[in-house]
Motif scaffolding. Structure first.
Motif, mmCIF file in Angstrom:
data_model
loop_
_atom_site.group_PDB
_atom_site.id
_atom_site.type_symbol
_atom_site.label_atom_id
_atom_site.label_comp_id
_atom_site.label_asym_id
_atom_site.label_seq_id
_atom_site.Cartn_x
_atom_site.Cartn_y
_atom_site.Cartn_z
ATOM 1 N N THR A 253 24.760 41.628 50.774
ATOM 2 C CA THR A 253 24.899 41.825 52.219
ATOM 3 C C THR A 253 24.264 43.132 52.682
ATOM 4 O O THR A 253 23.801 43.223 53.818
ATOM 5 C CB THR A 253 26.380 41.775 52.647
ATOM 6 N N SER B 145 21.673 43.641 55.798
ATOM 7 C CA SER B 145 21.762 44.740 56.759
ATOM 8 C C SER B 145 20.436 45.502 56.845
ATOM 9 O O SER B 145 19.983 45.871 57.933
ATOM 10 C CB SER B 145 22.897 45.686 56.367
ATOM 11 N N HIS C 274 18.009 43.635 58.971
ATOM 12 C CA HIS C 274 18.275 43.853 60.402
ATOM 13 C C HIS C 274 17.744 45.207 60.857
ATOM 14 O O HIS C 274 17.166 45.321 61.939
ATOM 15 C CB HIS C 274 19.774 43.737 60.706
#
Length: 142
Positions: free
Chosen positions: A70, A74, A77
């Motif tokens: 994850t 991130s 993004h």
């Protein structure tokens, strides 16, 4: 020109990622191999931020990633925000692990994805990592 930047490894020797960049007149191709997790995801975002200063078009080749956590999502993004702020075009070619994470974490397809067919900077890969050889169709003898 190709630049290889080793990345800090996490707690296990085998859990590492390597980033390479290849500059081309049409843009920059960044290839990421290995595993992307909390130990090195920030380094990928910083690496792309550095490249965006030199190139307004960036393609992330993530097809060599065996694992992405994850923290890697991130980082993707953050890369999206950095490229948007720099008015740079970017897209990624996902590995099966990245595609799985995108299906779960980005079901609306916010992050830009591309394929070797759509992106000339990407070279087709075979499962063993070598360039793919095109097959030639021949007629069957009668």
């Amino acid at each position: 020109m190709e630049l290889v930047m080793p990345v800090a490894q996490s707690w296990q020797q085998s859990r590492a990622a390597q980033f390479t960049a290849r500059w081309d007149p049409s843009g920059t191709l960044i290839t990421v191999d290995g595993e992307l997790d909390a130990a090195n995801a920030d380094q990928l975002a910083a690496y792309v931020r550095h490249v965006v200063d030199r190139s307004r078009r960036v393609i992330l080749d993530l097809r060599g990633l065996k694992f992405i956590g994850t923290a890697g999502f991130s980082a993707l993004h953050r890369i999206n925000v950095v490229c948007s702020g720099a008015q740079a075009h970017w897209a990624m070619a996902p590995s099966p692990a990245v595609a799985r994470l995108l299906r779960i974490c980005d079901p609306d397809g916010t992050l830009p994805v591309t394929t070797p067919m759509a992106e000339p900077l990407l070279e087709p890969l075979r499962a063993d990592g070598d360039e793919e050889q095109l097959l030639q169709l021949v007629t069957q003898p009668r």
